[in-house]
Enzyme design. Structure first.
Site, PDB file in Angstrom:
ATOM      1  N   HIS A  31       0.827  -1.196   0.000  1.00 54.71           N
ATOM      2  CA  HIS A  31       0.000   0.000   0.000  1.00 54.71           C
ATOM      3  C   HIS A  31       0.868   1.255   0.000  1.00 54.71           C
ATOM      4  O   HIS A  31       1.919   1.315   0.636  1.00 54.71           O
ATOM      5  CB  HIS A  31      -0.915   0.009   1.229  1.00 54.71           C
ATOM      6  CG  HIS A  31      -2.137   0.846   1.038  1.00 54.71           C
ATOM      7  ND1 HIS A  31      -2.109   2.225   1.126  1.00 54.71           N
ATOM      8  CD2 HIS A  31      -3.419   0.509   0.745  1.00 54.71           C
ATOM      9  CE1 HIS A  31      -3.325   2.693   0.910  1.00 54.71           C
ATOM     10  NE2 HIS A  31      -4.142   1.675   0.669  1.00 54.71           N
ATOM     11  N   HIS A  32       0.407   2.272  -0.736  1.00 50.27           N
ATOM     12  CA  HIS A  32       1.147   3.525  -0.833  1.00 50.27           C
ATOM     13  C   HIS A  32       1.274   4.215   0.527  1.00 50.27           C
ATOM     14  O   HIS A  32       2.174   5.025   0.747  1.00 50.27           O
ATOM     15  CB  HIS A  32       0.448   4.461  -1.825  1.00 50.27           C
ATOM     16  CG  HIS A  32       1.385   5.285  -2.640  1.00 50.27           C
ATOM     17  ND1 HIS A  32       2.412   6.025  -2.075  1.00 50.27           N
ATOM     18  CD2 HIS A  32       1.469   5.512  -3.975  1.00 50.27           C
ATOM     19  CE1 HIS A  32       3.058   6.660  -3.026  1.00 50.27           C
ATOM     20  NE2 HIS A  32       2.518   6.357  -4.187  1.00 50.27           N
ATOM     21  N   ALA A  33       0.380   3.900   1.468  1.00 47.77           N
ATOM     22  CA  ALA A  33       0.494   4.463   2.803  1.00 47.77           C
ATOM     23  C   ALA A  33       1.735   3.940   3.527  1.00 47.77           C
ATOM     24  O   ALA A  33       2.262   4.604   4.420  1.00 47.77           O
ATOM     25  CB  ALA A  33      -0.755   4.145   3.630  1.00 47.77           C
TER      26      ALA A  33
END
Length: 476
Positions: free
Chosen positions: A139-141
């Site tokens: 995930h980009h988070a």
């Protein structure tokens, strides 16, 4: 429990079924010469065994609630179901690259399970040419695409004989961090009061950063006005919201299509040397030429040139995402490839010169203005006004030497990125050994026949090689 920075949390806040916000990669490996028929199945069994370590980053699970005062935060998952995250698949015969890309396209379009750590790792057997593939997504988070690729490199080796390598999720990309065996528990959480204290502290630090930004505003404001003025008087400098509408700048769906290909680096280097440009200039010119051909084929080439956003690294704040952006005029309205290359180079130089000599706060502010459409693209319904640029093109320097994993040679590594609402196409380039690897990610509906872009990229490189030949002839 650690609260997220807003820069990381926005990828969770804005995610929906139509807008998955994970990044990924596709790696192709040559099976070792001594590999038996059960090589990949045996490797998978070892990877999911209880003895395999998991680094703290890959135990993180996103959460929010009363204990975090509604703020997204990271908590540690002490019961990671490794067999869920690490999967073994097989391609249908004949196992061509076409079937592989179709599988990866489907996998990349599915959301990560927020009740678990936000990553997956897929071993894929049955690839033609006695090869296997690995598709991974995170995930980009948790981290941006550049850091994700750097992490994958750390988990590989230049030694073809090495067989004791830790898996990717046992290698923590953060310096000074170690992994823990699957069964080992994390330190006891600090509890509600401790979490609240951590949240308040984070809020105070954020307020302090905001106050510092206000104090710098007298410097940032003139910088933005200076950029606007230069954009008006110097046409090389692309400004936000100048991009023309195209078929690529529409609402997106959750389905993805991915295509990838390698090019010999020496071909691109020759163009660079003969034209006095950079590798990045040539890659942008290849992309611009391909986009021109693609849009012409679909009857949608605008009179105004397309504008690309190029991610640039900012000062590391400890966040999982540390990227800003500059804008480059792609000169897609120019039919002459030599002139197109010249204009792209001048636009890139103007954008970089606009940041030179600025203090870090001003650079961050200018990048924030440029990158604002990225945040807008994460919000549903903004595609009608989200015309800051037409697409994102990233260039990631990769490893210079061939790499191996458990004796298997890495044949190619292709980055897979995030289309946005209003920017339905993303082109990411990565160098590896003697090749230039290009991954093209698009919305399945908005970008029809996406794989044709690979042929157009080759056509554009051939045009640039003709420009290089003409430069040679002129020197003679």
């Amino acid at each position: 429990m650690a609260t997220m920075s807003f820069r990381d949390a926005m990828f969770l806040l804005a995610e929906s079924r139509e807008r998955p916000t994970h990044v990924g990669s596709l790696m192709l490996f040559d099976r070792p010469e001594d590999a038996g028929p059960d090589y990949l199945a045996d490797l998978h069994r070892r990877l999911v065994s209880g003895d395999v370590d998991i680094a703290p980053l890959f135990r993180r699970r996103a959460t929010r609630g009363v204990s975090t005062l509604g703020q997204w935060a990271w908590t540690t998952d002490d019961d990671v179901d490794i067999e869920y995250h690490v999967r073994l698949s097989a391609l249908p015969r004949p196992g061509r690259i076409r079937e592989l890309l179709e599988l990866v396209s489907r996998l990349h379009g599915s959301l990560l399970d927020r009740h678990r750590p936000l990553w997956e790792f897929h071993l894929i057997e049955g690839v033609e040419g006695d090869r296997f593939a690995v598709y991974s997504k995170i995930h980009h988070a948790m981290m941006d695409g550049v850091r994700a690729m750097r992490h994958l490199e750390k988990a590989l080796s230049t030694d073809p004989e090495r067989r004791d390598m830790p898996p990717f999720w046992a290698v923590d990309p953060r310096p000074g961090r170690t992994s823990r065996p699957v069964g080992e528990k994390a330190p006891a959480p600090t509890g509600v009061l401790g979490t609240a204290r951590e949240y308040v502290g984070g809020a105070l630090r954020t307020a302090g950063t905001f106050a510092e930004g206000v104090g710098q505003s007298l410097n940032v404001g003139p910088a933005l006005l200076s950029s606007a003025y230069r954009g008006l008087v110097e046409h090389d400098l692309a400004l936000p919201f100048e991009a023309p509408p195209t078929m690529l700048n529409v609402p997106i769906t959750g389905a993805r299509r991915f295509a990838a290909q390698s090019w010999p680096l020496k071909r691109i280097q020759r163009v660079r040397e003969r034209t006095g440009t950079t590798l990045n200039d040539v890659m942008l010119a290849m992309s611009a030429g391909a986009l021109r051909h693609y849009l012409e084929a679909h009857g949608g080439l605008p009179e105004k040139p397309l504008v690309a956003a190029l991610p640039v690294a900012l000062e590391d704040s400890g966040s999982g995402n540390a990227l800003g952006a500059i804008l480059v005029n792609l000169a897609t309205n120019e039919p002459d490839p030599a002139e197109r290359l010249r204009r792209i180079r001048q636009s890139g130089l103007a954008a970089k010169e606009n940041l030179q000599g600025r203090d870090p706060m001003t650079i961050a502010a200018l990048s924030a203005v440029v990158a604002a459409p990225i945040g807008m693209g994460l919000v549903p319904g903004t595609s009608a006004i989200n015309q800051g640029f037409n697409l994102i093109i990233s260039n990631v320097p990769g490893p210079k030497d061939p790499l191996y994993w458990e004796g298997a040679k890495l044949d190619g590594i292709y980055p897979i990125s995030v289309p946005l609402d209003g920017q339905a196409l993303n082109i990411t380039v990565m160098s590896y050994a003697d090749s230039m690897e290009i991954g093209v990610t698009g919305d399945r509906r908005a970008v029809p026949h996406l794989q044709h872009l690979l042929g157009y990229l080759e056509d554009a490189l051939v045009e640039l090689e003709a420009v290089a030949d003409a430069a040679d002839a002129a020197d003679d």
